[in-house]
Design an enzyme around this catalytic site. Structure first.
Site, PDB file in Angstrom:
ATOM      1  CG  ASP A  90      21.647   7.401   6.562  1.00  0.00           C
ATOM      2  OD1 ASP A  90      20.524   7.379   6.837  1.00  0.00           O
ATOM      3  OD2 ASP A  90      22.218   6.698   7.708  1.00  0.00           O
ATOM      4  CG  MET A  91      17.987  11.396   3.020  1.00  0.00           C
ATOM      5  SD  MET A  91      18.990  12.784   2.749  1.00  0.00           S
ATOM      6  CE  MET A  91      19.559  12.605   0.971  1.00  0.00           C
ATOM      7  CB  SER A 168       1.430   8.953   0.881  1.00  0.00           C
ATOM      8  OG  SER A 168       0.371   7.723   0.952  1.00  0.00           O
ATOM      9  CE1 TYR A 181       5.575   6.470   3.829  1.00  0.00           C
ATOM     10  CE2 TYR A 181       3.240   6.431   3.488  1.00  0.00           C
ATOM     11  CZ  TYR A 181       4.359   6.521   3.151  1.00  0.00           C
ATOM     12  OH  TYR A 181       4.345   6.958   1.855  1.00  0.00           O
ATOM     13  CG  LEU A 215      -0.787  -0.247  -2.975  1.00  0.00           C
ATOM     14  CD1 LEU A 215       0.003   0.084  -1.817  1.00  0.00           C
ATOM     15  CD2 LEU A 215      -2.012  -1.371  -2.521  1.00  0.00           C
ATOM     16  CG  ASP A 217       3.703  -1.901  -9.501  1.00  0.00           C
ATOM     17  OD1 ASP A 217       4.476  -0.892  -9.496  1.00  0.00           O
ATOM     18  OD2 ASP A 217       3.570  -2.349 -10.365  1.00  0.00           O
ATOM     19  CB  THR A 218       7.610  -0.190  -4.759  1.00  0.00           C
ATOM     20  OG1 THR A 218       6.706   0.030  -3.630  1.00  0.00           O
ATOM     21  CG2 THR A 218       7.239   1.174  -5.682  1.00  0.00           C
TER      22      THR A 218
END
Length: 284
Positions: A90-91, A168, A181, A215, A217-218
């Site tokens: 767990d980061m 990103s 984010y 972007l 597509d997850t």
């Protein structure tokens, strides 16, 4: 017949880009490589693990959900991984990034490639003033990257290894609805960009690649943006293969899909029109 100077420059530019972007990746270069992939229970990280598996690497994957990791590890084994192991982590916990690296090194007997890919969950919405969420997300998306890099660097020095940092476009260009984010990704780009200079000045044998993704597509990304924008999303499997190739060929910076390189290049040319285009690309 005399060729116009503009045409000569255009031809030269095309040839230069063809040389710079040619595919020199050899899958054999990662066969038997000892690889740690974070955020590998789903999405891009899962696809990264599958590509490495097909290439015959030795893999440790990590994420929070053990049952999901078990499934991905089993798939990696069936795809041809020499080893496919997992470590839960767990980061958001300050001690877990270093613990995961140490366990991966013990399981693999060393480390050749570290892929930093995990991200925390954040709403796709206007910021509501929640400073605690920004702080928590900074731990997940940025500080844990720093801690893992710190733990892994001495081992990667021994193996002349590689570190691949997944960033990103939102760490290069601001858009609405992604303030927390974007802040973490700007931090990632700043820190690891500085680290690249320092490694070069120290003549380190560790390769550091920062990959900027558009972007993808997850499932999580598609669920968040649905109803807000009609932007084109690109396949997670292709993004995963791109960053593997970029790391293996020791690129300092890479972009997927390729057109976002030019988006970043032109970012500050016409700021007024840039902002109008961005704001009109979303529904509120």
């Amino acid at each position: 017949m005399q060729v116009p100077m503009k045409t000569k420059f255009f031809i030269f530019g095309v040839c230069l880009m063809a040389v710079l972007w040619r595919d020199t990746f050899d899958p054999e270069s990662v066969r038997c490589a000892r690889v740690l992939v974070t955020g590998a229970s789903t999405g891009i990280g899962e696809q990264v693990a599958y590509h490495y598996a097909k290439m015959g690497a030795q893999i440790v994957i990590t994420a929070r959900r053990e049952y999901a990791l078990q499934k991905v590890a089993a798939n990696c084994t069936s795809l041809g991984a020499q080893k496919a192991l997992y470590v839960t982590g767990d980061m958001s916990q300050a001690s877990d990034p270093e613990r995961v690296v140490k366990m991966a090194v013990e399981l693999l007997g060393g480390l050749d490639i570290l892929v930093l890919n995990h991200i925390g969950s954040t709403p796709f919405a206007m910021w509501n003033g929640d400073g605690d969420h920004v702080r928590e997300l900074m731990q997940l998306n940025f500080l844990s990257y720093v801690n893992m890099a710190s733990a892994a660097l001495p081992v990667l020095e021994q193996s002349a290894g590689s570190m691949i940092v997944v960033s990103s476009l939102l760490g290069k260009i601001t858009t609405p609805f992604v303030g927390p984010y974007a802040a973490t990704k700007f931090a990632v780009n700043g820190f690891f960009g500085s680290m690249q200079h320092e490694l070069a000045m120290q003549r380190s044998n560790v390769s550091l690649t920062v990959t900027t993704l558009g972007l993808i597509d997850t499932d999580s990304a598609m669920d968040k943006i649905r109803g807000y924008t009609n932007m084109t999303a690109y396949p997670a499997s292709d993004a995963a293969l791109h960053l593997i190739k970029a790391g293996a060929t020791h690129q300092k910076e890479s972009f997927y899909p390729g057109y976002i390189y030019f988006v970043c290049l032109c970012r500050d040319w016409f700021p007024f029109f840039r902002d109008i285009i961005i704001q009109n690309s979303y529904t509120y």
